[in-house]
Design a protein around this motif. Sequence first.
Motif, short mmCIF file in Angstrom:
data_model
loop_
_atom_site.label_atom_id
_atom_site.label_comp_id
_atom_site.label_asym_id
_atom_site.label_seq_id
_atom_site.Cartn_x
_atom_site.Cartn_y
_atom_site.Cartn_z
N PRO A 194 32.82 46.99 9.21
CA PRO A 194 33.60 47.09 7.96
C PRO A 194 34.88 47.90 8.10
CG PRO A 194 31.27 47.35 7.51
CD PRO A 194 31.41 47.37 9.01
N LEU A 209 37.38 45.80 9.93
CA LEU A 209 37.86 44.68 9.11
C LEU A 209 38.98 45.11 8.18
CD1 LEU A 209 34.55 42.80 8.17
CD2 LEU A 209 36.44 41.91 9.58
N GLU A 224 42.25 45.25 9.69
CA GLU A 224 42.64 43.95 10.22
C GLU A 224 42.78 44.03 11.74
OE1 GLU A 224 45.80 42.36 7.62
OE2 GLU A 224 44.09 41.61 6.46
N ASP A 238 38.20 39.23 11.63
CA ASP A 238 37.45 38.53 10.57
C ASP A 238 37.11 37.09 10.94
OD1 ASP A 238 39.92 37.56 10.14
OD2 ASP A 238 39.99 38.00 7.97
N SER A 239 37.68 36.59 12.05
CA SER A 239 37.16 35.30 12.52
C SER A 239 36.37 35.44 13.83
CB SER A 239 38.28 34.27 12.66
OG SER A 239 39.32 34.81 13.42
N ARG A 279 41.94 46.62 0.72
CA ARG A 279 41.07 45.81 1.57
C ARG A 279 39.66 46.36 1.46
NH1 ARG A 279 44.77 46.38 6.59
NH2 ARG A 279 46.62 45.21 5.92
N GLY A 333 35.83 45.97 3.06
CA GLY A 333 34.94 45.43 4.09
C GLY A 333 33.50 45.74 3.73
N THR A 337 27.44 37.74 8.23
CA THR A 337 28.31 38.54 9.11
C THR A 337 28.92 39.65 8.27
OG1 THR A 337 30.33 37.35 8.57
CG2 THR A 337 28.98 36.42 10.36
N ILE A 378 31.77 41.11 6.23
CA ILE A 378 32.78 40.30 5.52
C ILE A 378 33.81 41.17 4.81
CG2 ILE A 378 31.32 38.28 5.12
CD1 ILE A 378 30.90 39.42 2.20
N ARG A 379 34.91 40.50 4.43
CA ARG A 379 35.89 41.10 3.51
C ARG A 379 35.61 40.55 2.12
NH1 ARG A 379 41.20 41.92 5.86
NH2 ARG A 379 42.10 41.77 3.78
N LYS A 424 37.32 39.30 -0.41
CA LYS A 424 38.71 38.92 -0.65
C LYS A 424 39.03 38.65 -2.11
CE LYS A 424 40.19 37.96 3.92
NZ LYS A 424 40.54 37.07 5.00
#
Lengths: 788, 330
Positions: free
Chosen positions: B163, B166, B169, B186-187, B252, B254, B261, B263-264, B266
């Motif tokens: 987190p 994330l 970034e 994040d991918s 942001r 996280g 997984t 995650i963010r 968003k």
Amino acid sequence: MKGEKRKVILKEKKVEIPLAKEELEVVGKQVIRKDGYEKVTGRLKFGADFDKAGFLHGKVLRSPHAHALIKKVDVEKAKALPGVVAILTAEDVPGRNGFGAIIPDQPVICGEKVRFIGDGVALVAAESEEAAIEALKLIDVEYEPLSAVFSPVEAMKPGAPKVHENGNLLTTVRIRKGDTEKGFQEAEVIVEQTYSLPFVEHAYMEPDVAMAIPHEDGTITVKGPMQAPFTVRRNIAPVLHIPISKVQCVQTHLGGGFGGKEDSSIDIGVRAALLAWKTKRPVRMEYEREEVTLSTAKRHPMIIQCKVGAKRDGTLTALEGTIYNEQGAYASLGPIIPPAGGTHAHAVIMLPGPYVIPHVKVDGYLVYTNHPYGGAMRGFGAPQVNFVHESIIDELAEALQMNPYDLRMKNCFELGSVTATGQVLDQSIALKETMRSAADQFEWFKRWRPPPSKEEVEKVEKRRGVGMAIGWYRTSIGTFSDGCGANVYVHEDGSVILHTGITEMGQGSHTVLAQIAAEELGVRIEDVRIVVPDTDIVPEAGPTVGSRSTTLMGNAIIMASQAVKASILEAASEILGVPAERLVARNRLIFDRDDQTRGVEFKEAARRALATGKRMMGQGWWAPPRPSFDVETGQGYPYFVYTYNTQMAEVEVDTKTGHVEVIKVVACFDIGRAINPILVEGQIEGGIMMGLGYAMMEEVLLKEGKVQNLNFQDYMIPTAMDAPEIVPMILEDPNRYGPFGAKGIGEMPNIPTAPAIINAVANAVGVRIRDLPAHSEKVFHAMRGRRG
Amino acid sequence: MGVGWPRNDVSQAVLKRKTFQKGKVMRDPVSKSHLWKKPCWEKYFRVKTPGEAVQILEELQGESRVIAGGTDLLARMRQEGFGVKALVDITCIPGLGEIRSEDGLIRLGAVATPKDLSQSSVLREKAFCLAQAASQIGTPQIRNLGTLGGNLCNASPAADLAPPLLIFEAKAKIAGGKGEREVPLDSFFTGPGQTVLNPSEILKEIIIPELRLDASATFLKLGRRKAADLALVSVAVLLAMDRKERTCQLIRIGLGSVAPTPIRAKQAEAFLIGRRLDDRSIQEAAQSAMRESQPISDVRASSQYRREMVGVMVERAIRKCLEQLEGKDV
């Protein structure tokens, strides 16, 4: 004057008058632990540290079914595996195919059916551990699953699957005192609730190990961390079909027991012995952490219905209780050992709590199910029932709008009180004093406020609250066979060897027992060496349980010490020309109490004693006053003395997450006499942490009979980070029957902690948790439920 | 975390023992017979360069595993009972454990331990919430042994370091047969225990930008006890605001342990951006994060409780960032 009291003690050969503290040299002092240096430097060898060379590796094939018939066990493929030496099934057991601490109802190897997930179906011995594991995979067992039962209430219903042939109800114990119907009629307020307690794992750090070595003369030695070597020996002999005299059990240093290694050492010891007996080679077995959690005894889960009535002024009039005590698959330490031994009887006896109640009725049912089994765990049935009586007393206080302290003070035991079993408490009872001292230290009356309303709770993110609980706990096990022996040997250089079958498992008993011997003989603590319990050498001592070691073995050691000391004093008398009655031994010196300038060194006297053919050993045997108990009426004197305790806790509850943080615990004990105060404090702090785990996180999760949290990633116990500030307090109201006035301390500290914490949670946020553990999610949902 | 052999000085001691006690039975910490199902491997390579590691991994396509601290891998091998042909130990690759700051970027070597991260002066100054998260992983033993790369490559939804990375970034630098590539974190995660790494690639480095001076970040972890526990829910928040208007300039969020997984959140971020930061908007953002989470029920907690806790923890984390911002004299 100083010698005056000691003379009395020497003559009576029994400690009946506890000595004043200032007269003692070793007892009451914070001497260094006997095993301290070895433990902190890591040099001490535990069971798993011994050299494995020359040993075969033993493994148990375990049942994946909770209840199933065994149709066929095919071992051919496994036998053919290189490295495999033996694979044993039920028909290979030469003697009794059963073991157990009380009733031998657990098969060493199951032949007809399995009763829980983890039951042993076959044993393997192989040259390497890898081969043994591989062999387990190759054993082909055909099962016919049976319907299983997982709740004591279900198991008591007619038509429930039968775990054992004689039915699921193993034992019923009752208390009948007065007339509860009348008692409840007299009551002006009645509270009735149901509470439930989970299976709890001991989580001792050291997993079980056993090393079995067969000898050419037909004897066998079994070594391992055993909490009760004599019970292990008693079980191995009939399984191998040999006399007890041919079995030697030797204890290795225990990395924690908490009651668990009273049982598990039988389980692993019997199986290792059988493999060694059949292969005629030394066999070593070690249970994985997961196996320990899966297959060894745990604290009994209970469902308890309780009803209590009181007058407006708080005077208790009646209590009724029904205990559904889940035994699990095997009897272990659940059933009765006459007259009042066993977990179940103890739980029933303790349910009414340390309160004077004129009318009491308790029915306790001990029931088999297809779960893992309940056994001894620190408190032996008392933590469960203490949680119940201390919760319901708080609920009653709330109904009466009383301060829970006042309600307890009004009704709890004091000198001369009569218990629910009709026992008159005629000595060593300072319960009310522990309440007063704890309250002063904790500032109870300043801190206690009535529980808050919903709105008050919702306003803040964190809320604090306080709670208290009191308790009593026996010293001794309430059986007819509670005697224990000690041998003391004095050598010509003044050094001493002490033989005792009481096991050191971290609690410090060997230090305390050496202190008692040193004090009585008049030598220093470092002069006394205690041999590790070996059933070939040490006299029968019974198990190291029931908070009995210091008191019972302490008395036996005093008797043994006095017997040998008589020779030493006689020799000193010859040297000094002073009558032996006038001699006093202290701190390695023997002197004339009337003329303290006349004296001789202890070792000088010992040398002369040996040279003149005097007795150089002393034997002692002590059993507590004979217990009595009737299982139908619950009347009698089950235990000869009790330890008393008050605990007060402060918690902070996160009103949004349900997380409970214990801020402070004050715990005050009446233990008669602290032989070693720092070890007592250690027992108190450790016990409170165990009670904190019971209150907040510990629970063996079961799904269709299968344990879901087998290792410490999933089975939560508290860490040092979860520890609150703990204030241990010791009061000493001497026990007439104890060495130097001592009573037991081992189990008491972990008993009232859970209800004190849960009462504090109720006091903080107004919700009551009646089923342990009170983990964050449960507290969260309870608060949400209250919000409606 | 990755599992394996002791690192640094400890591993040196093991190596020495190996040389001097040839022929004797090794009592190494790993294959000691304490194991439910024994982890096993035929070969153990201690490589000196990423290229060497990649080469071995390519040769033993799919039958080898990278090992660093070993705290996750060995536990998994034991529990699931699988063996491999080879373990490739990357902890002795020079520089792979370094933490350094250059040109506004912080570069974290894949085998830096949680202890390194929690004590790094670079992180304590420029990405404190990552140091915070690292200091809450497991036990001191695990923090000394595990690694950043292991924590991420093991791809547990509960990975404590994910987190906070994330919300920065972070980018993952991956070395493989065809050279190096960079993947946004994040991918990086593709599912529980799964990442974009193919079997012959290794994670080399994590790159994060330094925290903006006018921003604040925080990490909160909810466990069943105070230490040595996996997160039931973990939350990291990065926040910057317009100090006059009290509007949210940058947010942001996280989340850990509440989806397959890390995650963010968003939608919650999109909701809050440009809005005035007050009780209502913060609570609504927390609600949105709750809706974005997809927790499961297991022995540790129910999905319902975890989802509720996402709301509580996100709200608390945002408030904590606000407090920190209000204390800053920028």
